[in-house]
Design a protein around this motif. Structure first.
Motif, PDB file in Angstrom:
ATOM      1  N   ALA A 184      51.039  37.661 -13.841  1.00 49.07           N
ATOM      2  CA  ALA A 184      52.336  37.079 -13.492  1.00 49.07           C
ATOM      3  C   ALA A 184      52.830  37.747 -12.213  1.00 49.07           C
ATOM      4  CB  ALA A 184      53.319  37.201 -14.641  1.00 49.07           C
ATOM      5  N   GLU A 185      54.013  38.340 -12.243  1.00 49.74           N
ATOM      6  CA  GLU A 185      54.531  39.005 -11.046  1.00 49.74           C
ATOM      7  C   GLU A 185      54.155  40.479 -11.010  1.00 49.74           C
ATOM      8  OE1 GLU A 185      57.629  39.641 -14.166  1.00 49.74           O
ATOM      9  OE2 GLU A 185      56.399  37.955 -13.575  1.00 49.74           O
ATOM     10  N   HIS A 186      53.396  40.951 -12.003  1.00 53.41           N
ATOM     11  CA  HIS A 186      53.025  42.365 -12.089  1.00 53.41           C
ATOM     12  C   HIS A 186      51.713  42.609 -11.369  1.00 53.41           C
ATOM     13  CE1 HIS A 186      56.200  42.659 -15.008  1.00 53.41           C
ATOM     14  NE2 HIS A 186      55.638  41.651 -15.670  1.00 53.41           N
ATOM     15  N   ASN A 187      51.576  43.804 -10.836  1.00 55.87           N
ATOM     16  CA  ASN A 187      50.372  44.179 -10.114  1.00 55.87           C
ATOM     17  C   ASN A 187      49.999  45.582 -10.558  1.00 55.87           C
ATOM     18  OD1 ASN A 187      48.573  45.155  -8.076  1.00 55.87           O
ATOM     19  ND2 ASN A 187      49.330  43.581  -6.700  1.00 55.87           N
ATOM     20  N   ALA A 188      48.800  45.744 -11.153  1.00 60.36           N
ATOM     21  CA  ALA A 188      48.395  47.042 -11.706  1.00 60.36           C
ATOM     22  C   ALA A 188      48.356  48.124 -10.632  1.00 60.36           C
ATOM     23  CB  ALA A 188      47.036  46.917 -12.387  1.00 60.36           C
ATOM     24  N   TRP A 189      47.972  47.762  -9.426  1.00 59.08           N
ATOM     25  CA  TRP A 189      47.899  48.771  -8.366  1.00 59.08           C
ATOM     26  C   TRP A 189      49.273  49.375  -8.091  1.00 59.08           C
ATOM     27  CZ3 TRP A 189      45.091  52.032  -5.956  1.00 59.08           C
ATOM     28  CH2 TRP A 189      45.450  52.519  -4.713  1.00 59.08           C
ATOM     29  N   GLU A 190      50.315  48.559  -8.133  1.00 59.30           N
ATOM     30  CA  GLU A 190      51.660  49.072  -7.882  1.00 59.30           C
ATOM     31  C   GLU A 190      52.042  50.116  -8.934  1.00 59.30           C
ATOM     32  OE1 GLU A 190      53.425  48.471  -5.144  1.00 59.30           O
ATOM     33  OE2 GLU A 190      51.763  47.216  -4.495  1.00 59.30           O
ATOM     34  N   LEU A 191      51.672  49.871 -10.178  1.00 55.61           N
ATOM     35  CA  LEU A 191      51.970  50.851 -11.228  1.00 55.61           C
ATOM     36  C   LEU A 191      51.229  52.155 -10.964  1.00 55.61           C
ATOM     37  CD1 LEU A 191      51.819  48.617 -14.424  1.00 55.61           C
ATOM     38  CD2 LEU A 191      53.847  49.548 -13.317  1.00 55.61           C
ATOM     39  N   SER A 192      49.956  52.064 -10.633  1.00 48.56           N
ATOM     40  CA  SER A 192      49.187  53.290 -10.422  1.00 48.56           C
ATOM     41  C   SER A 192      49.659  54.047  -9.181  1.00 48.56           C
ATOM     42  CB  SER A 192      47.694  52.988 -10.332  1.00 48.56           C
ATOM     43  OG  SER A 192      47.419  52.196  -9.210  1.00 48.56           O
ATOM     44  N   LYS A 193      50.069  53.331  -8.139  1.00 44.71           N
ATOM     45  CA  LYS A 193      50.596  54.007  -6.942  1.00 44.71           C
ATOM     46  C   LYS A 193      51.841  54.810  -7.273  1.00 44.71           C
ATOM     47  CE  LYS A 193      51.517  51.130  -3.776  1.00 44.71           C
ATOM     48  NZ  LYS A 193      51.756  50.271  -2.621  1.00 44.71           N
ATOM     49  N   SER A 227      52.388  56.262 -10.043  1.00 45.54           N
ATOM     50  CA  SER A 227      52.029  57.204 -11.123  1.00 45.54           C
ATOM     51  C   SER A 227      52.604  56.785 -12.468  1.00 45.54           C
ATOM     52  CB  SER A 227      52.471  58.628 -10.772  1.00 45.54           C
ATOM     53  OG  SER A 227      51.837  59.063  -9.605  1.00 45.54           O
ATOM     54  N   LYS A 228      52.711  55.475 -12.672  1.00 45.72           N
ATOM     55  CA  LYS A 228      53.170  54.950 -13.953  1.00 45.72           C
ATOM     56  C   LYS A 228      51.949  54.556 -14.778  1.00 45.72           C
ATOM     57  CE  LYS A 228      57.450  53.072 -12.068  1.00 45.72           C
ATOM     58  NZ  LYS A 228      58.196  51.846 -11.785  1.00 45.72           N
ATOM     59  N   PRO A 229      52.051  54.611 -16.093  1.00 45.69           N
ATOM     60  CA  PRO A 229      50.900  54.215 -16.909  1.00 45.69           C
ATOM     61  C   PRO A 229      50.646  52.711 -16.794  1.00 45.69           C
ATOM     62  CG  PRO A 229      52.805  54.642 -18.293  1.00 45.69           C
ATOM     63  CD  PRO A 229      53.186  55.047 -16.897  1.00 45.69           C
ATOM     64  N   LEU A 230      49.367  52.363 -16.842  1.00 45.14           N
ATOM     65  CA  LEU A 230      49.010  50.949 -16.805  1.00 45.14           C
ATOM     66  C   LEU A 230      49.286  50.326 -18.163  1.00 45.14           C
ATOM     67  CD1 LEU A 230      45.649  51.128 -14.847  1.00 45.14           C
ATOM     68  CD2 LEU A 230      47.940  50.727 -13.959  1.00 45.14           C
ATOM     69  N   ASN A 231      49.573  49.050 -18.177  1.00 44.84           N
ATOM     70  CA  ASN A 231      49.862  48.351 -19.419  1.00 44.84           C
ATOM     71  C   ASN A 231      48.557  47.991 -20.117  1.00 44.84           C
ATOM     72  OD1 ASN A 231      52.629  48.356 -18.780  1.00 44.84           O
ATOM     73  ND2 ASN A 231      52.355  46.550 -17.511  1.00 44.84           N
ATOM     74  N   ALA A 232      48.439  48.392 -21.370  1.00 44.79           N
ATOM     75  CA  ALA A 232      47.240  48.082 -22.142  1.00 44.79           C
ATOM     76  C   ALA A 232      47.259  46.604 -22.544  1.00 44.79           C
ATOM     77  CB  ALA A 232      47.201  48.949 -23.389  1.00 44.79           C
ATOM     78  N   ILE A 233      46.072  46.024 -22.658  1.00 46.28           N
ATOM     79  CA  ILE A 233      45.956  44.662 -23.137  1.00 46.28           C
ATOM     80  C   ILE A 233      45.050  44.668 -24.364  1.00 46.28           C
ATOM     81  CG2 ILE A 233      46.356  43.586 -20.896  1.00 46.28           C
ATOM     82  CD1 ILE A 233      43.352  43.111 -20.739  1.00 46.28           C
ATOM     83  N   GLU A 234      45.228  43.706 -25.223  1.00 45.43           N
ATOM     84  CA  GLU A 234      44.401  43.595 -26.412  1.00 45.43           C
ATOM     85  C   GLU A 234      42.961  43.276 -25.994  1.00 45.43           C
ATOM     86  OE1 GLU A 234      45.193  44.004 -29.693  1.00 45.43           O
ATOM     87  OE2 GLU A 234      47.111  44.765 -28.932  1.00 45.43           O
ATOM     88  N   PRO A 235      41.984  43.884 -26.658  1.00 44.56           N
ATOM     89  CA  PRO A 235      40.581  43.548 -26.338  1.00 44.56           C
ATOM     90  C   PRO A 235      40.307  42.081 -26.634  1.00 44.56           C
ATOM     91  CG  PRO A 235      40.720  45.464 -27.781  1.00 44.56           C
ATOM     92  CD  PRO A 235      42.086  44.910 -27.668  1.00 44.56           C
TER      93      PRO A 235
END
Length: 49
Positions: free
Chosen positions: A29-38, A40-48
């Protein structure tokens, strides 16, 4: 950027010409995993799958 995978609204692309080293982008959606890691925030887990 070539799209590697798209599932459950998560888009994974590979970028080789933005800067070295070649790397992946992950968007949901509007979220970007790289922005979280930059930030130093934890990445959001997803269900396997």
């Amino acid at each position: 950027m070539p799209e590697i995978s798209l599932f459950y609204g998560i888009r994974i692309t590979m970028n080789w010409n933005e800067h070295n080293p070649p790397h992946f982008h992950v968007e949901y959606a509007e979220h970007n995993a790289w922005e979280l890691s930059k930030d130093s925030k934890p990445l959001n887990a997803i269900e396997p799958l």
